[in-house]
Design a protein around this motif. Structure first.
Motif, short mmCIF file in Angstrom:
data_model
loop_
_atom_site.label_atom_id
_atom_site.label_comp_id
_atom_site.label_asym_id
_atom_site.label_seq_id
_atom_site.Cartn_x
_atom_site.Cartn_y
_atom_site.Cartn_z
N ARG A 110 0.80 -1.21 0.00
CA ARG A 110 0.00 0.00 0.00
C ARG A 110 0.83 1.27 0.00
O ARG A 110 0.35 2.33 0.39
N GLY A 122 5.20 7.11 -5.43
CA GLY A 122 6.52 7.69 -5.23
C GLY A 122 7.30 6.95 -4.15
O GLY A 122 8.51 6.74 -4.28
N GLU A 123 6.61 6.54 -3.12
CA GLU A 123 7.29 5.80 -2.05
C GLU A 123 7.86 4.50 -2.60
O GLU A 123 8.99 4.12 -2.30
N LYS A 141 -2.45 12.17 -2.45
CA LYS A 141 -3.13 12.49 -3.71
C LYS A 141 -3.90 11.29 -4.24
O LYS A 141 -5.10 11.37 -4.53
N THR A 142 -3.21 10.17 -4.36
CA THR A 142 -3.89 8.98 -4.87
C THR A 142 -5.01 8.55 -3.94
O THR A 142 -6.07 8.11 -4.39
N SER A 143 -4.80 8.71 -2.65
CA SER A 143 -5.85 8.32 -1.70
C SER A 143 -7.11 9.14 -1.94
O SER A 143 -8.23 8.61 -1.90
N SER A 184 5.38 13.31 -2.57
CA SER A 184 5.10 11.88 -2.63
C SER A 184 4.61 11.43 -1.26
O SER A 184 5.20 11.76 -0.24
N GLY A 185 3.48 10.74 -1.25
CA GLY A 185 2.93 10.27 0.01
C GLY A 185 2.05 11.28 0.72
O GLY A 185 1.66 11.08 1.86
N SER A 227 2.60 4.51 -1.60
CA SER A 227 2.22 5.39 -2.71
C SER A 227 3.20 5.17 -3.85
O SER A 227 4.26 4.57 -3.68
N1 LIG Z 1 -4.16 1.25 2.93
C1 LIG Z 1 -3.12 1.90 3.42
N2 LIG Z 1 -2.56 1.51 4.58
C2 LIG Z 1 -1.53 2.18 5.12
N3 LIG Z 1 -0.99 3.27 4.57
C3 LIG Z 1 -1.50 3.71 3.42
C4 LIG Z 1 -2.58 3.05 2.78
N4 LIG Z 1 -2.86 3.71 1.64
C5 LIG Z 1 -2.00 4.73 1.57
N5 LIG Z 1 -1.18 4.75 2.63
C6 LIG Z 1 -0.14 5.73 2.93
O1 LIG Z 1 -0.75 6.99 2.84
C7 LIG Z 1 0.13 7.92 2.25
C8 LIG Z 1 -0.55 8.59 1.06
O2 LIG Z 1 -0.58 7.70 -0.03
P1 LIG Z 1 -0.97 8.16 -1.49
O3 LIG Z 1 -0.88 6.99 -2.36
O4 LIG Z 1 -2.29 8.86 -1.42
O5 LIG Z 1 0.18 9.21 -1.81
P2 LIG Z 1 0.40 10.09 -3.10
O6 LIG Z 1 0.19 11.48 -2.68
O7 LIG Z 1 -0.41 9.58 -4.22
O8 LIG Z 1 1.95 9.87 -3.37
P3 LIG Z 1 2.76 9.62 -4.74
O9 LIG Z 1 3.01 10.93 -5.33
O10 LIG Z 1 4.04 9.03 -4.21
O11 LIG Z 1 1.97 8.68 -5.56
C9 LIG Z 1 1.38 7.17 1.89
O12 LIG Z 1 2.34 7.39 2.89
C10 LIG Z 1 0.96 5.73 1.90
O13 LIG Z 1 2.03 4.92 2.27
#
Ligand SMILES: Nc1ncnc2c1ncn2[C@@H]1O[C@H](COP(=O)(O)OP(=O)(O)OP(=O)(O)O)[C@@H](O)[C@H]1O
Ligand SMILES: Nc1ncnc2c1ncn2[C@@H]1O[C@H](COP(=O)(O)OP(=O)(O)OP(=O)(O)O)[C@@H](O)[C@H]1O
Ligand SMILES: [Mg+2]
Ligand SMILES: [Mg+2]
Lengths: 223, 230, 365, 365, 230
Positions: free
Chosen positions: C131, C135-136, D37-39, D33-34, C133
């Motif tokens: 899970r 970028g991570e 956004k995707t969430s 990153s993180g 992201s």
């Molecule tokens: N189901 C989950 N359980 C635990 N942590 C989560 C879960 N989903 C997302 N995260 C954490 O929440 C944070 C936000 O994730 P998200 O994918 O929304 O980031 P993002 O802004 O899209 O980043 P990127 O630009 O890297 O894609 C991240 O630190 C991710 O590890």
């Protein structure tokens, strides 16, 4: 419905029956217990030939077979078999454990399968059971016991004579005295509501008797 | 419990032993075979594949008979093994062998499906990180095939608990040595009125297999949760 | 340490036919989507077997089609950062990072801590990749490759999924790798800023063939080649830090030039590399006064290239340095620009932004 | 058509707590990153169920935590371009593209051909996704989402894997979508150029919270907010095409200003949007002569913001337009810049490059 | 061929019919069950799971007996079905039912493993494109589970070809109606000198099952190649 061990003879007889009467006899071979249960569950059987009396008694008690038509069709005898070796006299003095050495005595299930039950009774009757019991290897049917002996896995076995004579790799070492065990009978009866009484009669015709005899069955009859 | 006689308990214990050995003993070979079938191509692959499925296709009695011919004391393999002290004939080991062989196709299929589902790109990644083929297998393919391995093991265990035809034909039914629960059940069913005794054993056997099933489901769920990320 | 690649490979209807040499430092592979970048990287990694050709790393033969040599991937000592991160889902982030170390046979906790810190993945160590992201995930993949102690790094668009701030943090690490080791780094990227900053040499691909290759300064400073589009055309200056001014301005000297740029770290005398984008350079025929641009550099026009469009690229010699300026054709006409003419190149200090400045290749710090 | 999002969601140790409104046009979500956004995009898509909150699209309720409403994803009519392309491996590219159409119930061959053409995936139609290159895969994913006739587009870094040239081809399509439909487009991007060019409004995220939001022109032109880093600061001008000059120069008029830029297509009178980056603007106290820059614009300083570093952002009013200029503090001092002062903003035509110009929002062409 | 008598051919044909019906008839239910076990959570899930495995655990004779008790003409379900004209007892349909039930656990496990291996993110993608749960299943999950479905089908077919214990117990051994190859083999083995006839039947049975196996491997390989991309 007939016990599986009668297959060769019955196949021949049903062909004869078809030839002489024009009616076809369809025979289902399986273990007596399975057949009996199926008849209990309403199997469309006309005639039941059981390998022992127990299942026939049970069906009779439930009124599923017609007691009037029941008769003891065939008899059989038990033999001690081995692969080669000298014939032995089967008496209370027989030292079976010595003959076996490290080997096993192959028998059908001694508490479940007719051949095993008869075999155990015979050994008990001769006072040999105690000594040999730990060495007995039981199989689910006589043929498997025969196979154990034939393949050399077990030096000795107890089977029906009908089975023993047909397997060239085994020799009959001795016959159990008839009085050492209950009479081995294959009762036959018409299933209640069934039709083919004439087949039951045909089973006792000379030609049928010849076919049974060719397989070393003792044909019991009206004598 | 009082409703099972000592002989019956013996059958239960023996069945457990036989099923466990059949499962655990078969697992390494099952994994290897599944991997080979999933990932390698070699001459005779389809032959091996067919051979693995054979016990499924053949009536158990036939399998038992074939086992007798090959692994019996006079059989080609059985004879050789006996010289080095391994005997199958009339031993519980033979029962385990029969159960293991009957369960083998089920095990291999399950594992193979899981191996095939492992993303080969992850295996590639492991290779670029310095893992040799064996290490890739051990650190990537194997753990990612866990669902299939668990499923294969539980199928094999269940099958081994229920195996009867091949076992009794191969090693017959010797109380305390090769008289497993199914043999005992069969014996009860052969005599008029034996149903209730058979039923008790069936219940025990079902209970054991269900516990194994539940355990495997739990493990699988845990593994899946770990992979999904926490 | 040099990577030599000469391969021919047919992938479906796509034909790869590439020859190039990647010297120590960062060799950037670029080209349009589907031009064969990943295919080349895969061949170098040993993940695909070319139909024919030869790949060597230093004197180690990785692949030779004629002699049927094919070194399996795990013996090539690579750090491959995949375009799709390819993390092991059943291992924690920490185990993913350490995976390569198991086989390299050593684990250097200080190194581990440094990479984790740089990538900002300390908080993720005990999680599983499922899970993370986008970028991570990519950052963990970068860390995993870096920590496997490779002899060659293959990076396939490693920073594409990252935000600008994170990129700015990770780029220096690649620079350090480039400068402190003699390891060749094959780096796929589309981003002009990354190319300008990292590239020691540059290879342009099109339809599976190499269409241009050479030293980064050469390719990027050549007005006839604008491989990354006109915005990326620019010159690379080798400079040393001259003075650190108090107001956040660093004075560089390059040849006879003095250049003022926003502060960069380093003691006076330290070598730096500056990428001056052509479009940030303005030309004047007379020295302009009263303007905000801090750099007004006397220069001479050495070449003038009019493109098909409204623009023109002007190559300048400024105090022994090559500069590129991008102007409109209208200005060329209005100012009467011609080869040999003396002009002033006007350059805003802020245009030479942080990501255009980097420790120079081979500098000893 | 407006998307309203107000959600609270706990993901492991990450807490999302975001409220924003996405009006018609492109709403760019950005953040490290993180940052979540995707969430957020997943919550809007219905792929995750927030713990609490409310999401509406126009007057359609997508989710309401209090009233326990949760519209399943397939009823939301979305075109979601995933960060990881997620193509169906068992379908050909063509079938992937048509997949959404099956459920939308219609298939428009002209539309199909146009999208395929724009994305340059015509040659891939009969292939399966398995061996596509990273960029090819992403292009197919874009096409698949666009062809599903969505009422809302969710694009998670759709162009990150693409080369500059391809980006330049696809961006106009998003612009057309923005301008010709009233559809909200939620667009995740890190690239300043994309943000500047596409964004109608901008939402900055950090650690799961919205830290800034507003109209793109406002946020990007505000010297106190430089959400994408200083390079991306700049002003957005609403202009119309005034004259198409023969030498590849287009003259725009914006307020009282006349601006010369490299040729852009469009008849005189057509509205365009111009993004002028702060760092491309030079300031002069006197009108400079003999320089290559074509645009010398009289302006007045309206605000002046000195950052912590060596730079400063100067806000200008140039003929009724807002402009931003990024200069060094040293220049501020040297030129004595102060609020209210009259200056000249010097801007090279080439700096206003193609990707900073776009058809204006809502223009009728 | 001359070396099989007409009765034996009858057994071969019947076995094929029974195995095909057991496989094809079981497939829809098997897929549904596998999907439910893999993707849904509902009360009684573990119960269903256990129930599915039951035929594997129980000795076949017991399964056959239970079938006889429930689906026999006097059984609760069998009786009810008979009223609407469906009879299993002592019909080939009953043999197919027995074979299908014995093969069911193998089928479900294989399919379930494949369903579990389908990337849920692809299912999500399908949902965002407008596919309802049913459509997602039909257009994404199902085709991507093909390896498991094929494997399940071939396992079930092989098992059905070899099934004996439950069949003979349930529907007896009536030539032309319920006398499948394994039953015929059994009958031959029960009588002196029947081995060679049995062997011939075994050979036929193996040949048929192997052909099915090869066919399934071919199909699986083709499906895999398509997914890998061309
Ligand atoms: N189901 C989950 N359980 C635990 N942590 C989560 C879960 N989903 C997302 N995260 C954490 O929440 C944070 C936000 O994730 P998200 O994918 O929304 O980031 P993002 O802004 O899209 O980043 P990127 O630009 O890297 O894609 C991240 O630190 C991710 O590890
Ligand atoms: N095994 C294969 N079979 C058929 N075609 C292939 C295969 N591998 C790659 N291709 C094709 O070869 C071309 C080059 O692919 P490659 O992945 O090297 O591109 P790339 O330069 O990395 O592109 P991107 O920037 O999009 O990642 C693509 O058109 C791809 O579809
Ligand atoms: Mg690529
Ligand atoms: Mg993301």
């Amino acid at each position: 419905f007939a016990a599986a061990s009668t297959k060769t003879a019955l196949d021949e007889i049903s062909a004869l029956y078809a030839g002489s009467t024009g009616n076809r006899a369809v025979v289902s071979f399986a273990g007596s217990s399975a057949l009996a249960r199926q008849i209990e569950s309403g199997a469309p059987a006309d005639v039941f030939i059981s390998a022992d009396t127990g299942w026939m008694d049970r069906l009779e008690d439930q009124g599923l077979v017609d007691p009037a038509t029941r008769r003891d069709l065939l008899g059989n005898s038990l033999v001690l078999i081995g692969t080669g070796g000298d014939p032995v006299a089967i008496t209370p003095d027989l030292d079976l454990p010595a003959l076996l050495g490290n080997g096993r005595l192959a028998m059908a299930l001694v508490d479940a399968v007719p051949a095993g039950i008869y075999g155990k009774a015979a050994l008990q009757g001769l006072g040999l059971w105690q000594g040999v019991a730990p060495h007995v290897a039981q199989t689910d049917n006589v043929r498997a016991a025969l196979a154990l002996v034939a393949s050399g896995e077990a030096p000795l076995g107890i089977t029906y004579v009908t089975d023993a004579v047909a397997e060239p790799r085994v020799t009959v070492l001795g016959r159990f005295p008839a009085e050492s065990h209950p009479r081995i009978v294959y009762p036959a009866a018409a299933v209640t509501g069934g039709a083919a009484l004439d087949f039951l009669d045909f089973l006792r015709s000379p030609r049928a008797r010849a076919a049974f005899a060719a397989q070393e069955f003792v044909v019991l009859g009206d004598e | 419990m009082t409703w099972l006689g000592p002989e019956e308990w013996q059958a239960v214990a023996l069945s457990l032993k036989v099923a466990l050995w059949a499962t655990l003993g078969g697992l390494p070979l099952g994994i290897l075979t599944a991997y080979a079938l999933a990932r390698w191509s070699f001459p005779g692959k389809q032959l091996l594949n067919g051979l693995v499925h054979l016990p499924l296709i053949l009536p158990p009695v036939v399998t038992g008979y074939l086992l007798l011919l090959t692994f019996g004391t006079r059989g080609p393999i059985g004879g050789a093994l006996q010289e080095i002290g391994i005997t199958f004939a009339f031993r519980w080991t033979g029962a385990a062998l029969a159960a293991g062989i009957m369960a083998f196709p089920l095990m291999v299929r399950a594992i193979r499906l899981s191996v095939e589902a492992v993303d080969p790109r992850l295996e590639e990644a492991a290779a670029t990180l310095g893992a040799s083929r064996m290490w890739v297998f051990a650190t990537v393919t194997l753990p990612l095939s866990l669902p299939g391995i668990l499923a294969g093991a539980v199928l094999a265990f269940a099958k081994a608990m229920g195996e009867f035809g091949a076992t009794i034909t191969f090693v017959s039914n010797i109380p305390g040595e090769t008289r497993t629960m199914p043999s005992a059940i069969y014996a009860f069913l052969q005599v008029p009125g034996g149903e209730s005794s058979a039923l008790r054993l069936v219940a025990v056997s079902v209970a054991i297999a269900m516990s194994a099933l539940l355990l495997s489901e739990m493990l699988a769920r845990r593994a899946a949760a770990r992979v999904a990320g926490a | 340490m040099t990577l030599r690649v000469d391969i021919r490979q047919t992938l479906g209807r796509f034909v790869l036919d590439a020859q190039f040499v990647a010297p120590p430092g960062v060799t950037v592979l670029f080209g349009r989507s589907g031009s064969g970048k990943t295919s080349i990287v895969n061949a170098v990694a040993g993940l695909s077997r070319p139909g024919d050709g030869r790949i060597t790393l230093n004197d180690k033969l990785l692949y030779d089609g004629a002699r049927r040599v094919f070194l399996p991937p795990h013996k090539r000592r690579l750090g491959y950062i995949f375009q799709d991160a390819r993390l092991f889902p059943h291992l924690s982030v920490r185990q993913n990072l350490r995976y390569g170390g198991w086989f390299a046979g050593q684990h250097d906790p200080a190194d581990f801590a440094r990479v984790v810190e740089m990538l900002g993945i300390g908080a993720l160590l005990d999680r599983r990749p499922g899970r993370l992201s986008g970028g991570e995930r990519q950052r963990v993949a970068i860390g995993r490759a870096l920590l496997s102690r490779p002899a060659l790094i293959l990076a396939d668009e490693p920073l594409a999924a990252l935000d600008e701030a994170r990129k700015a943090e990770i780029l220096p690490y690649f620079e350090r790798l480039r400068d402190e080791t003699r390891m060749p780094i094959l780096y796929v990227s589309h981003a002009p800023a990354e190319v300008a900053r990292l590239a020691t040499s540059v290879i342009a691909l099109d339809g599976g063939r190499v269409v241009a290759q050479g030293a980064a300064a050469e390719i990027l400073g050549d007005p006839s080649v604008t491989p990354l589009g006109p915005r990326a055309a620019g010159a690379m200056l080798q400079a040393v830090i001259a003075v650190q001014h108090g107001d956040g301005i660093t004075e560089l000297s390059a040849g006879d030039l003095r250049l003022l740029v926003p502060q960069i770290a380093g003691a006076p005398g330290a070598a730096v590399r500056v990428h001056v984008q052509a479009q940030d350079v303005m030309l004047a025929t007379a020295r302009p006064e009263g303007i905000s641009a801090l750099n007004v550099l006397p220069a001479r026009i050495t070449a003038l290239r009019l493109g098909g469009g409204p623009g023109a690229l002007v190559q300048l010699d400024a105090g022994g340095n090559l500069l590129l300026a991008r102007v409109t054709r209208r200005s060329v006409a209005a100012l009467g620009l011609a080869q040999g003419q003396a002009v002033f190149a006007v350059l805003k200090a802020v245009s030479v932004a942080r990501d255009g400045i980097a420790g120079a290749a081979g500098s000893q710090r």
